[in-house]
Write a protein that holds these residues in place. Structure first.
Motif: not given
Length: 331
Positions: A83-84, A86, A208
């Motif tokens: 995730t962002r 993370d 990402d």
């Protein structure tokens, strides 16, 4: 009386036969319960980082630790998209380590189940901080990678390995460079580039990923980087190496030095800043991030002959190490 003695002898013989059969059966069960050395496959916990590596290289140093870590990578080894939050947490934890705030870094990295430990190269005695995923030995590894930071010298540069195993032996080159030159940070991707769904584990082309978040933090600090790749013979049949500055042009002087050093060692180098070369890494996202901040970045492709041969790989590591020594610590 004679009949009684005969009967006792018969019973004793039968008991003796039963005992012998029982002993044989127990022996067979015990043999089946213990696998032979040939059939036994050691788990990650069985492998001691202090022992010698299979190819005879010294145990315990970055090379042994990295090659042991990546030995299980394949297309089906798994990858979980971070995730962002993370990614932010990982980058913040690495930043704290670079600022020598280890206790805070450990606390921050615990939020994503990563741990920090100090490892020592048994050859030179140099110490490195290892940032590793506590869950990487589980049934479904996340594939977020590892980081090694030189603890005995001011950090000045990074070496990046985005495609371990897929670009065979690039992980070994990265570890050798970290050990050979002072002041480095090694960032290794945590999965085969074809693991996961689509291209989500191809970290050289994804923003990402944990890998990119860490490399972007290094760029934010002005640290030059060299990213190692492997090419097959058909990709650049006339060349042994393709050296590029990626999207930017801030490392042309370093690229020339590297190409000259490799040419002196007998390798043909395609210089992507001066001519059209295949695999020049123009779309590489770490290179684009470095270019946007005017930070030197080298994207280097090595053919299989160099990566597979220890003498040749030692030569290119020496040439790369000479380049890193020109990179001074950012103000």
């Amino acid at each position: 009386m004679k009949h009684s003695r005969t009967r006792l002898v018969t019973i004793a013989k039968r008991l003796g036969i039963f005992a012998a059969v029982t002993a044989v059966a127990l022996s067979l069960v015990q043999c089946d319960a213990t696998p032979s050395d040939k059939d036994h496959k050691p788990s990650r916990a069985d492998r001691s980082p202090s022992g010698p590596s299979p190819d005879g290289s010294p145990g315990g140093g970055p090379e042994r630790l990295i090659t042991d870590y990546t030995s299980g990578f394949d297309k089906d080894s798994g990858y979980r998209h971070p995730t962002r939050e993370d990614r932010r947490t990982m980058a913040a934890g690495i930043a704290l380590l670079l600022d020598h705030r280890r206790t805070e870094a450990e606390r921050r990295l615990t939020d994503v189940d990563f741990a920090v430990r100090t490892v020592t190269d048994p050859v030179g005695g140099r110490r490195f901080a290892e940032v590793a995923d506590r869950s990487e030995g589980g049934a479904a590894p996340r594939g977020w990678g590892r980081v090694y930071i030189d603890l005995d010298s001011p950090v000045r540069w990074s070496v990046q390995v985005p495609h371990p195993v897929a670009d065979r032996y690039t992980e070994r080159l990265g570890a050798q460079l970290l050990s050979h030159a002072e002041g480095g940070v090694l960032v290794v991707a945590g999965a085969h580039r074809k693991a996961g769904r689509g291209d989500e584990a191809d970290v050289a082309h994804r923003r990402d990923s944990v890998f990119h978040a860490i490399c972007a933090e290094l760029v934010r600090r002005g640290l030059p980087g060299v990213q190692l790749h492997g090419m097959d013979d058909a990709s650049a049949p006339k060349h042994d190496v393709v050296a590029s500055t990626g999207r930017g042009r801030d490392a042309i002087a370093e690229g020339r030095d590297l190409a000259d050093a490799l040419r002196e060692r007998g390798y043909d180098v395609c210089r992507a800043w001066a001519r059209s070369c295949p695999l020049a890494g123009r779309s590489n996202v770490q290179g684009r991030t470095a270019a946007a901040r005017d930070v030197p970045f080298l994207h280097v492709e090595f053919d299989a002959r160099i990566r597979e041969d220890r003498d040749r790989s030692r030569e290119v590591v020496e040439a790369l190490a000479d380049v890193t020594r020109t990179w001074r610590r950012p103000d």
